[in-house]
Write a protein that holds these residues in place. Sequence first.
Motif, PDB file in Angstrom:
ATOM      1  N   GLU A  36       0.813  -1.215   0.000  1.00  0.00           N
ATOM      2  CA  GLU A  36       0.000   0.000   0.000  1.00  0.00           C
ATOM      3  C   GLU A  36       0.850   1.271   0.000  1.00  0.00           C
ATOM      4  O   GLU A  36       0.511   2.263  -0.657  1.00  0.00           O
ATOM      5  N   VAL A  37       1.963   1.251   0.726  1.00  0.00           N
ATOM      6  CA  VAL A  37       2.823   2.431   0.806  1.00  0.00           C
ATOM      7  C   VAL A  37       3.370   2.806  -0.572  1.00  0.00           C
ATOM      8  O   VAL A  37       3.330   3.975  -0.986  1.00  0.00           O
ATOM      9  N   LYS A  38       3.859   1.815  -1.308  1.00  0.00           N
ATOM     10  CA  LYS A  38       4.377   2.078  -2.652  1.00  0.00           C
ATOM     11  C   LYS A  38       3.267   2.540  -3.591  1.00  0.00           C
ATOM     12  O   LYS A  38       3.472   3.427  -4.421  1.00  0.00           O
ATOM     13  N   LEU A  39       2.096   1.949  -3.468  1.00  0.00           N
ATOM     14  CA  LEU A  39       0.977   2.366  -4.308  1.00  0.00           C
ATOM     15  C   LEU A  39       0.631   3.839  -4.082  1.00  0.00           C
ATOM     16  O   LEU A  39       0.365   4.582  -5.038  1.00  0.00           O
ATOM     17  N   GLU A  40       0.637   4.253  -2.848  1.00  0.00           N
ATOM     18  CA  GLU A  40       0.317   5.652  -2.537  1.00  0.00           C
ATOM     19  C   GLU A  40       1.373   6.600  -3.101  1.00  0.00           C
ATOM     20  O   GLU A  40       1.041   7.679  -3.621  1.00  0.00           O
ATOM     21  N   LEU A  41       2.639   6.212  -3.012  1.00  0.00           N
ATOM     22  CA  LEU A  41       3.708   7.027  -3.581  1.00  0.00           C
ATOM     23  C   LEU A  41       3.576   7.123  -5.100  1.00  0.00           C
ATOM     24  O   LEU A  41       3.758   8.202  -5.687  1.00  0.00           O
ATOM     25  N   GLN A  43       0.829   6.703  -6.875  1.00  0.00           N
ATOM     26  CA  GLN A  43      -0.371   7.503  -7.163  1.00  0.00           C
ATOM     27  C   GLN A  43      -0.057   8.993  -7.099  1.00  0.00           C
ATOM     28  O   GLN A  43      -0.449   9.763  -7.989  1.00  0.00           O
ATOM     29  N   SER A  44       0.664   9.412  -6.077  1.00  0.00           N
ATOM     30  CA  SER A  44       1.019  10.817  -5.923  1.00  0.00           C
ATOM     31  C   SER A  44       1.917  11.298  -7.055  1.00  0.00           C
ATOM     32  O   SER A  44       1.725  12.389  -7.610  1.00  0.00           O
ATOM     33  N   ASN A  55      -6.484   5.235  -9.393  1.00  0.00           N
ATOM     34  CA  ASN A  55      -7.069   4.627  -8.203  1.00  0.00           C
ATOM     35  C   ASN A  55      -6.189   3.471  -7.763  1.00  0.00           C
ATOM     36  O   ASN A  55      -5.603   2.772  -8.603  1.00  0.00           O
ATOM     37  N   ILE A  56      -6.074   3.274  -6.471  1.00  0.00           N
ATOM     38  CA  ILE A  56      -5.253   2.171  -5.953  1.00  0.00           C
ATOM     39  C   ILE A  56      -6.107   1.222  -5.121  1.00  0.00           C
ATOM     40  O   ILE A  56      -7.045   1.639  -4.438  1.00  0.00           O
ATOM     41  N   PRO A  58      -5.029  -1.666  -2.517  1.00  0.00           N
ATOM     42  CA  PRO A  58      -4.061  -2.519  -1.820  1.00  0.00           C
ATOM     43  C   PRO A  58      -4.729  -3.814  -1.376  1.00  0.00           C
ATOM     44  O   PRO A  58      -5.668  -3.805  -0.586  1.00  0.00           O
TER      45      PRO A  58
END
Length: 272
Positions: A36-41, A43-44, A55-56, A58
């Motif tokens: 999830e952390v990598k997905l958020e990075l 996405q940003s 959209n992500i 996790p």
Amino acid sequence: MQQTAVVTGAASGLGYELMLLLAKDNYNLVLIDIDEVKLELIQSELKKNHSCNVNIIPVDLSENNSAETVFTAIRNIKIDVLVNCAGFGVYGSFINTNWKQESSMLNLHIITITHLTKLVLQGMIKQNQGKVLNVSSIAAFQPGPMMALYYASKSYLLSFSEAIANELKDTGVSVTVLCPGPTKTCFQEVVSSTSSENKIGFNMACPKAVAAYGYKAMLKGQVVAIPGVLNKILANLPRFLTRNRTTSIVRKIQEKNREKTSNTEVLINEVL
């Protein structure tokens, strides 16, 4: 209207590279990964540099019913491209490897990918267009001692993809299966953790080049995509040698790779 692509295993490796190619072509993205952390990075970063919506989701795709979890989240979105890239493998003799890890791998490579593809294809058929890219491996073309279940699961993915590609002829929907050889991703970092350059350098491909090859094959509707002349030769090796001989060759390669790590069993987090 912008088209939408769903990419599993999008946080790293070939999934990440394929996601970047889709973003460059202005696809809206649904990115799926356990990290999830990598997905958020990601996405940003994509929102800063691209005009696509991102959209992500996790989720651990090795868990039971994870395909339904994903599809529930995307069922109201028109999906134009599905990239199944998530995967991992377990190295070691079958009688000694960890069954919990192996059953998770089989669930991901076989059940989740098959189920998610089935669910997404329903919408693609209704809209008379769509593309599916499944990431298999050169391992799909022969048995693989010391990674027996990984090789077998990739063989399933190759056979499955070829079969449904044939069934979907004249529907406007295509299925492509990408079968790369060794590629420089974190897969190799785990196998050879003592070298940043990686000791397993023979026939090592660049992930950007492999992703670009698979992406172009998907856009053209090519069914089987094998990047690299040597990989094409290796894929056809069983046609010229007996299966016993081919299996023995693979065993020697795997055992040689085993010498490059001190682990009895290696859980490979990024597999091609």
